[in-house]
Design a protein around this motif. Structure first.
Motif, PDB file in Angstrom:
ATOM      1  N   SER A  29       0.815  -1.212   0.000  1.00 34.52           N
ATOM      2  CA  SER A  29       0.000   0.000   0.000  1.00 34.52           C
ATOM      3  C   SER A  29       0.845   1.256   0.000  1.00 34.52           C
ATOM      4  CB  SER A  29      -0.928   0.006   1.233  1.00 34.52           C
ATOM      5  OG  SER A  29      -0.146   0.106   2.396  1.00 34.52           O
ATOM      6  N   SER A  30       2.149   1.138  -0.222  1.00 34.64           N
ATOM      7  CA  SER A  30       2.999   2.313  -0.221  1.00 34.64           C
ATOM      8  C   SER A  30       2.709   3.161  -1.439  1.00 34.64           C
ATOM      9  CB  SER A  30       4.475   1.892  -0.227  1.00 34.64           C
ATOM     10  OG  SER A  30       4.816   1.376  -1.488  1.00 34.64           O
ATOM     11  N   PRO A  31       3.108   4.439  -1.407  1.00 35.94           N
ATOM     12  CA  PRO A  31       2.860   5.294  -2.548  1.00 35.94           C
ATOM     13  C   PRO A  31       3.546   4.806  -3.815  1.00 35.94           C
ATOM     14  CG  PRO A  31       3.413   6.591  -0.606  1.00 35.94           C
ATOM     15  CD  PRO A  31       3.650   5.160  -0.257  1.00 35.94           C
ATOM     16  N   ALA A 203      -7.631   2.041  -1.108  1.00 33.41           N
ATOM     17  CA  ALA A 203      -7.887   2.782   0.129  1.00 33.41           C
ATOM     18  C   ALA A 203      -6.627   2.924   0.960  1.00 33.41           C
ATOM     19  CB  ALA A 203      -8.983   2.074   0.932  1.00 33.41           C
ATOM     20  N   THR A 204      -5.871   1.824   1.121  1.00 30.32           N
ATOM     21  CA  THR A 204      -4.643   1.901   1.906  1.00 30.32           C
ATOM     22  C   THR A 204      -3.586   2.746   1.200  1.00 30.32           C
ATOM     23  OG1 THR A 204      -3.957  -0.200   0.920  1.00 30.32           O
ATOM     24  CG2 THR A 204      -5.010  -0.296   3.063  1.00 30.32           C
ATOM     25  N   SER A 205      -3.572   2.721  -0.133  1.00 29.19           N
ATOM     26  CA  SER A 205      -2.625   3.534  -0.879  1.00 29.19           C
ATOM     27  C   SER A 205      -2.904   5.020  -0.670  1.00 29.19           C
ATOM     28  CB  SER A 205      -2.694   3.187  -2.365  1.00 29.19           C
ATOM     29  OG  SER A 205      -1.820   4.010  -3.109  1.00 29.19           O
ATOM     30  N   ILE A 206      -4.173   5.397  -0.684  1.00 28.81           N
ATOM     31  CA  ILE A 206      -4.530   6.803  -0.456  1.00 28.81           C
ATOM     32  C   ILE A 206      -4.115   7.232   0.944  1.00 28.81           C
ATOM     33  CG2 ILE A 206      -6.475   8.381  -0.178  1.00 28.81           C
ATOM     34  CD1 ILE A 206      -7.873   6.867  -2.447  1.00 28.81           C
ATOM     35  N   ALA A 207      -4.403   6.375   1.921  1.00 31.20           N
ATOM     36  CA  ALA A 207      -4.011   6.705   3.300  1.00 31.20           C
ATOM     37  C   ALA A 207      -2.503   6.838   3.425  1.00 31.20           C
ATOM     38  CB  ALA A 207      -4.539   5.634   4.249  1.00 31.20           C
ATOM     39  N   ALA A 208      -1.757   5.920   2.793  1.00 27.19           N
ATOM     40  CA  ALA A 208      -0.300   5.975   2.877  1.00 27.19           C
ATOM     41  C   ALA A 208       0.240   7.206   2.158  1.00 27.19           C
ATOM     42  CB  ALA A 208       0.303   4.704   2.279  1.00 27.19           C
ATOM     43  N   ASN A 209      -0.330   7.522   0.989  1.00 27.52           N
ATOM     44  CA  ASN A 209       0.108   8.714   0.256  1.00 27.52           C
ATOM     45  C   ASN A 209      -0.092   9.975   1.087  1.00 27.52           C
ATOM     46  OD1 ASN A 209       0.965   7.468  -2.113  1.00 27.52           O
ATOM     47  ND2 ASN A 209      -1.079   7.458  -2.987  1.00 27.52           N
ATOM     48  N   ALA A 213       3.014  12.143   2.505  1.00 31.95           N
ATOM     49  CA  ALA A 213       3.198  13.491   1.975  1.00 31.95           C
ATOM     50  C   ALA A 213       3.216  14.526   3.096  1.00 31.95           C
ATOM     51  CB  ALA A 213       2.090  13.820   0.981  1.00 31.95           C
ATOM     52  N   VAL A 214       2.278  14.420   4.027  1.00 32.25           N
ATOM     53  CA  VAL A 214       2.218  15.383   5.134  1.00 32.25           C
ATOM     54  C   VAL A 214       3.451  15.271   6.021  1.00 32.25           C
ATOM     55  CG1 VAL A 214       0.960  16.023   7.223  1.00 32.25           C
ATOM     56  CG2 VAL A 214      -0.293  15.487   5.132  1.00 32.25           C
ATOM     57  N   ALA A 215       3.793  14.038   6.416  1.00 31.33           N
ATOM     58  CA  ALA A 215       4.947  13.860   7.305  1.00 31.33           C
ATOM     59  C   ALA A 215       6.242  14.297   6.629  1.00 31.33           C
ATOM     60  CB  ALA A 215       5.030  12.394   7.728  1.00 31.33           C
ATOM     61  N   THR A 216       6.381  13.988   5.334  1.00 33.59           N
ATOM     62  CA  THR A 216       7.590  14.373   4.613  1.00 33.59           C
ATOM     63  C   THR A 216       7.703  15.883   4.494  1.00 33.59           C
ATOM     64  OG1 THR A 216       7.496  12.318   3.341  1.00 33.59           O
ATOM     65  CG2 THR A 216       8.882  14.067   2.461  1.00 33.59           C
ATOM     66  N   ALA A 217       6.593  16.551   4.213  1.00 33.46           N
ATOM     67  CA  ALA A 217       6.617  18.020   4.116  1.00 33.46           C
ATOM     68  C   ALA A 217       7.029  18.643   5.444  1.00 33.46           C
ATOM     69  CB  ALA A 217       5.247  18.517   3.680  1.00 33.46           C
ATOM     70  N   ILE A 218       6.503  18.115   6.529  1.00 33.82           N
ATOM     71  CA  ILE A 218       6.871  18.645   7.853  1.00 33.82           C
ATOM     72  C   ILE A 218       8.363  18.442   8.109  1.00 33.82           C
ATOM     73  CG2 ILE A 218       6.557  18.329  10.338  1.00 33.82           C
ATOM     74  CD1 ILE A 218       3.638  17.640   9.756  1.00 33.82           C
ATOM     75  N   ALA A 219       8.876  17.267   7.766  1.00 34.00           N
ATOM     76  CA  ALA A 219      10.298  16.987   7.979  1.00 34.00           C
ATOM     77  C   ALA A 219      11.170  17.882   7.113  1.00 34.00           C
ATOM     78  CB  ALA A 219      10.582  15.519   7.672  1.00 34.00           C
ATOM     79  N   MET A 220      10.740  18.164   5.868  1.00 28.85           N
ATOM     80  CA  MET A 220      11.514  19.047   4.982  1.00 28.85           C
ATOM     81  C   MET A 220      11.598  20.453   5.559  1.00 28.85           C
ATOM     82  SD  MET A 220      10.018  17.706   1.298  1.00 28.85           S
ATOM     83  CE  MET A 220      10.711  19.079   0.367  1.00 28.85           C
ATOM     84  N   ILE A 356       8.773  12.646  -1.707  1.00 28.82           N
ATOM     85  CA  ILE A 356       7.471  13.319  -1.654  1.00 28.82           C
ATOM     86  C   ILE A 356       6.797  13.377  -3.017  1.00 28.82           C
ATOM     87  CG2 ILE A 356       8.219  15.697  -2.136  1.00 28.82           C
ATOM     88  CD1 ILE A 356       6.349  16.599   0.124  1.00 28.82           C
ATOM     89  N   PHE A 357       7.563  13.157  -4.086  1.00 30.20           N
ATOM     90  CA  PHE A 357       7.002  13.317  -5.423  1.00 30.20           C
ATOM     91  C   PHE A 357       5.919  12.273  -5.708  1.00 30.20           C
ATOM     92  CE2 PHE A 357       6.985  12.709 -10.038  1.00 30.20           C
ATOM     93  CZ  PHE A 357       6.861  14.009 -10.472  1.00 30.20           C
ATOM     94  N   ARG A 358       6.215  11.030  -5.422  1.00 29.45           N
ATOM     95  CA  ARG A 358       5.264   9.962  -5.768  1.00 29.45           C
ATOM     96  C   ARG A 358       3.975  10.027  -4.940  1.00 29.45           C
ATOM     97  NH1 ARG A 358       7.651   6.574  -9.374  1.00 29.45           N
ATOM     98  NH2 ARG A 358       9.927   6.567  -9.437  1.00 29.45           N
ATOM     99  N   PRO A 359       4.037  10.227  -3.628  1.00 23.01           N
ATOM    100  CA  PRO A 359       2.758  10.335  -2.907  1.00 23.01           C
ATOM    101  C   PRO A 359       1.908  11.508  -3.366  1.00 23.01           C
ATOM    102  CG  PRO A 359       4.609  10.787  -1.445  1.00 23.01           C
ATOM    103  CD  PRO A 359       5.174  10.193  -2.693  1.00 23.01           C
ATOM    104  N   LEU A 360       2.568  12.611  -3.780  1.00 19.98           N
ATOM    105  CA  LEU A 360       1.792  13.734  -4.300  1.00 19.98           C
ATOM    106  C   LEU A 360       1.115  13.352  -5.618  1.00 19.98           C
ATOM    107  CD1 LEU A 360       4.117  16.798  -3.561  1.00 19.98           C
ATOM    108  CD2 LEU A 360       1.953  16.206  -2.454  1.00 19.98           C
ATOM    109  N   MET A 361       1.819  12.627  -6.481  1.00 22.81           N
ATOM    110  CA  MET A 361       1.202  12.145  -7.714  1.00 22.81           C
ATOM    111  C   MET A 361       0.029  11.231  -7.400  1.00 22.81           C
ATOM    112  SD  MET A 361       2.379  13.325 -10.574  1.00 22.81           S
ATOM    113  CE  MET A 361       1.695  12.080 -11.659  1.00 22.81           C
ATOM    114  N   GLY A 362       0.213  10.401  -6.371  1.00 23.02           N
ATOM    115  CA  GLY A 362      -0.873   9.514  -5.975  1.00 23.02           C
ATOM    116  C   GLY A 362      -2.092  10.275  -5.497  1.00 23.02           C
ATOM    117  N   LEU A 363      -1.854  11.368  -4.745  1.00 24.49           N
ATOM    118  CA  LEU A 363      -2.976  12.157  -4.239  1.00 24.49           C
ATOM    119  C   LEU A 363      -3.706  12.885  -5.361  1.00 24.49           C
ATOM    120  CD1 LEU A 363      -1.414  13.623  -0.969  1.00 24.49           C
ATOM    121  CD2 LEU A 363      -3.147  11.834  -1.169  1.00 24.49           C
TER     122      LEU A 363
END
Length: 651
Positions: A29-31, A203-209, A213-220, A356-363
Motif C-alpha cells: 500500500s505504499s505510494p 484505500a490503503t494507498s490513499i491513506a499511505a500517500n 506526503a504530510v509527514a515528509t513536508a513537515i520533515a523538509m 514526496i514526489f510519488r505520494p503527491l502524484m498519488g494524491l
C-alpha cells in the motif's frame, strides 16, 4: 567539527539517495505501488489513469453510472462495519510506518555531519543500527498491514460476491433473457474483483500517500525552510508536466485496449465450437482470417505509439527527478541561500524531496480513483437492489414432496411478457387430476411452453393462479417446488462435468445403481457404458461431446432420477430420431404411470394416448378431449392430425 557546505565540497552528495529514493516503505500500500485501479487505467481500461507516475482521469461512463445510481457512502462503510477493528489497526499501521520511515534521513544526517567527522564509533554504530531497525520495522509493519488489509478485503468481497450470486439466482428467467449476454458475469467477476482492488489496495494507498506526503513536508521544513520553500515552487509544475505526459500515453493505450478487446472477441467468436461450426457451414473462414489480420496489423502501429509514449513518460520523469535535486544543490551551494547548511542536512533533504514526489502524484489521482471506485460499488449494488419478478414467499406453505398427490389446476391464468403486444396465455383454465396425463398441442407460439414455465414458476401470471394439490405455486418454497415439478425442456442443458455429476445435480445422494437405472429408463445406458470412462466421461462444454438426441436423453435421465410427482415434458423427444423416440416414449409412458404428466409436443403421434388433449391457439384454450373425440369433432386438432399424416406420406 561539523562539516558545512561552505567548508567542504561533497561530490554528488546524497548520490546514494538518488531519484529513485523514497522515504516510504516498499509494501503493497505504499505510494510506490500502484493500485489495481491505476494499473487498469494504465492499460487503458475502465477507470482511466496511470501506474507509477501515471495519471488518472475520470471515465465519463463512471460519471454516468453514478448519476443514474448514486451510492451513499454510508452504504459502502456498512460493508466494513463488521471489520472496523481490523480497519482501525490497518490505518494505525500505515500512519506509524510513514512516521517511522522518516527517521532514515535524519539518521543519515547524523552519520554524515557528526559520526564520520568526529570518528564517533559509538554514534556511528547506533545510527547504522537505527537505519537497519527502521528498515526492519517498516517491512514488518508492511507485512502485517498487507495481511490485515487483504484479509479484510477478501472477507468483504466474499460476503458481497456471495450475496450478489445468491440474489441473482432468485431472479426470474425473464431477467436473464432481458439482460445482455455476459453482463451478469462481468458484474459478478470484473466489477467485484475491481472492488477487491479498491478495498485491499486503493484505500490503503490513499491513506499511505496522504500520511507520507504530510509527514515528509513537515520533515523538509524542519530540515530547511528555505529549501522547502524552493521545493514548493518547483514540485507543482513538475507534477503537472509528468501528469500531462502520462495522460497522452493513456489516450494511446486506451485505443490499444479497444483493439485488443476486438482481437479477443474475434478469437473467442471464431475459435469456439459454435463459431468454427458456423464458419465452416457458411464458408466465412477466409473472411474471418482477413478480419483478424487487419485488426492485428492495426495493433502494430498502436504498440509502437504506446511504447514511444511510454518512453516519453519515463524520460520526462527522469528529467524531473534530475532537475529537482540539481536545483536543491544549487540553492544549497550559493552563499546567499545556503546559510551554512551541512552536507548531512542536504543529503537528508534530497532524500525526503525524492520521496514526496510519488505520494503527491498519488494524491492527484484520488478524485478519479474515488469516482471509479464508487462506480464499481454502484454497478454491484444495482444488482443487489433488483426486486425479483418471481419473489420467494415470505412465509412458504409447508408441503412434504413425498406426500404430494400431484393434482394440478390452472385457474383463469393470463400472462403477457414484457414488451409483447399480446398475451402469451389469456384466461386459461385447465385441471389435471393426480396421476393423469395432459397433452398440450398447438402451433408454434400458441403458449404451450409458457404453461410449462408457469407450472415450474419460471414466470408468475398477471392474473389467475397455478396450484398443486390446491396450493398456489407462489406459496411454495422454490426448492420444494423444484422437487415436486420436474421439467425436461426442448433445450437440454448439461454442465461441463462428468456424466455422473450431471445426474447427481438431480439427487446428490443417489447410488450408482440408481444412476444406471435412470440412464436405462432414458434409453441411454448402453451409450454411457460404451464410453471409455463411462459415468466419469466429461460431457464437454454445453454437452457438445454428445449429439442433440443424446443430450436430451441424458436430461431425461436426470429428471427420472429426481422422481417428481408432477412431470412436465416440453418437447422432450424433439431431438430424437424416430426409432429412439419410440423407445424413449415407451420409457416415459412407463414412468408416467402413477404420476401427473403434462406433455407438450409437435409430433401428435406421441400424445394420442393422453388422458386429455388440450388445443391452444394464441394463448387460449380452443378445444379439449381425447384423441378420438377431437378427431371426430373436426376442429383444429383434427386439422393438425390430417396435416401430420400428409407430411408422413410425403416423407
Amino acid at each position: 567539527m561539523t562539516a558545512t557546505l561552505t567548508e567542504t565540497r561533497s561530490p554528488h552528495a546524497g548520490a546514494s539517495h538518488g531519484p529513485g529514493a523514497t522515504a516510504s516503505t516498499p509494501f503493497s500500500s505504499s505510494p510506490m505501488a500502484p493500485s489495481p485501479l491505476t494499473e487498469r487505467a494504465e492499460r487503458g481500461g475502465r477507470g482511466g489513469g496511470g501506474g507509477r507516475g501515471g495519471a488518472m482521469t475520470i471515465d465519463p461512463r463512471d460519471r454516468a453510472q453514478l448519476a443514474d445510481a448514486p451510492v451513499p457512502i454510508s452504504r459502502v462503510l456498512a460493508l466494513f462495519r463488521p471489520h472496523r477493528g481490523r480497519v482501525a489497526v490497518v490505518v494505525a499501521i500505515i500512519v506509524a510506518t510513514s512516521i517511522v520511515s522518516l527517521a532514515q534521513p535524519f539518521l543519515v544526517r547524523e552519520i554524515v555531519d557528526v559520526a564520520l567527522p568526529r570518528q564517533d564509533v559509538r554514534l556511528l554504530l547506533l545510527a547504522v543500527g537505527g537505519m537497519v531497525a527502521v528498515a526492519a520495522i517498516t517491512q514488518l509493519l508492511g507485512v502485517l498491514q498487507t495481511w490485515l488489509s487483504t484479509q479484510v478485503g477478501q472477507r468483504v468481497m466474499h460476503e458481497l460476491r456471495t450475496r450478489v450470486f445468491t440474489h441473482l439466482q432468485r431472479q426470474s428467467l425473464g431477467f436473464f433473457t432481458r439482460t445482455r449476454g455476459g453482463e451478469v458475469q462481468s458484474r459478478l467477476t470484473n466489477d467485484v474483483n475491481g472492488m477487491q482492488g479498491v478495498v485491499t489496495s486503493t484505500a490503503t494507498s490513499i491513506a499511505a500517500n496522504l500520511t507520507t506526503a504530510v509527514a515528509t513536508a513537515i520533515a523538509m521544513v524542519a530540515l530547511s525552510w528555505r529549501l522547502a520553500l524552493l521545493s514548493l515552487l518547483v514540485i507543482p509544475p513538475a507534477l503537472w508536466l509528468t501528469r500531462k505526459v502520462a495522460l497522452i500515453r493513456r489516450a494511446v493505450t486506451a485505443q490499444q485496449q479497444r483493439h485488443l478487446a476486438d482481437l479477443n472477441h474475434q478469437i473467442d467468436e471464431g475459435l469456439s465450437v459454435s463459431g468454427v461450426r458456423l464458419a465452416k457451414t457458411l464458408g466465412t473462414s477466409t473472411r474471418n482470417a482477413q478480419r483478424f489480420a487487419t485488426t492485428s496489423h492495426e495493433l502494430v502501429d498502436l504498440e509502437l505509439r504506446s511504447q514511444l509514449a511510454g518512453r516519453w513518460r519515463m524520460a520526462t520523469m527522469q528529467i524531473v527527478f534530475a532537475v529537482i535535486p540539481a536545483l536543491v544543490y544549487l540553492a544549497a551551494g550559493l552563499p546567499a541561500t545556503s546559510s551554512g547548511m551541512t552536507i548531512g542536512t542536504l543529503v537528508a533533504f534530497t532524500t525526503l524531496q525524492a520521496g514526496i514526489f510519488r505520494p503527491l502524484m498519488g494524491l492527484l489521482n484520488v478524485g478519479a480513483q474515488w469516482v471509479a471506485s464508487m462506480a464499481l460499488f454502484s454497478r454491484v449494488f444495482e444488482y443487489l437492489d433488483l426486486v425479483p419478478d418471481v419473489p420467494a414467499p415470505t412465509h412458504p406453505v409447508s408441503l412434504d414432496p413425498a406426500s404430494v398427490r400431484g393434482s394440478v389446476a390452472i385457474e383463469g391464468v393470463t400472462l403477457r411478457y414484457p414488451g409483447a403486444d399480446r398475451d402469451a396465455v389469456a384466461g386459461l383454465t385447465l385441471a389435471v387430476p393426480a396421476g393423469s396425463t395432459l397433452a398440450l398441442v398447438g402451433a408454434t407460439g400458441s403458449g404451450k411452453s409458457t404453461v410449462a414455465g408457469l407450472l415450474a414458476r419460471l414466470h408468475d401470471p398477471d392474473a389467475g393462479r397455478v396450484t398443486v394439490d390446491g396450493v398456489d405455486v407462489r406459496d411454495l418454497d422454490p426448492d420444494v417446488l423444484a422437487s415436486i415439478v420436474g421439467v425436461v425442456s426442448q433445450e437440454s442443458y448439461l454442465v461441463h462435468a462428468p456424466v455422473r455429476d450431471n445426474l447427481l445435480l438431480a439427487r446428490p445422494e443417489a447410488s450408482e445403481g440408481e444412476l444406471w437405472a435412470a440412464l436405462a429408463a432414458a434409453q441411454v445406458a448402453d451409450l454411457v457404458a460404451s464410453l471409455p470412462d463411462a459415468l466419469d466421461t466429461v460431457v464437454g462444454a454445453r454437452g457438445h461431446r454428445f449429439s442433440g438426441g443424446e443430450q436430451q436423453r441424458l436430461a431425461v435421465a436426470r429428471t427420472i432420477l429426481r422422481d417428481p410427482p408432477v412431470l412436465v415434458l416440453d418437447e422432450a423427444t424433439s431431438a430424437l430420431d424416430t426409432s429412439t423416440e419410440r423407445a424413449l416414449q415407451r420409457a416415459l409412458d412407463e414412468l408416467a404411470r402413477g404420476r401427473t404428466t403434462i406433455t407438450i409436443a409437435h409430433r401428435l403421434s406421441t400424445v394420442r394416448d393422453a388422458d386429455r388433449i388440450a388445443v391452444l391457439d394464441a394463448g387460449r384454450l380452443v378445444e379439449s378431449g381425447t384423441h378420438d373425440e377431437l378427431v371426430a369433432s373436426g376442429g383444429q386438432y383434427a386439422a393438425l392430425v390430417a396435416a401430420a399424416e400428409r407430411t408422413e406420406i410425403d416423407q
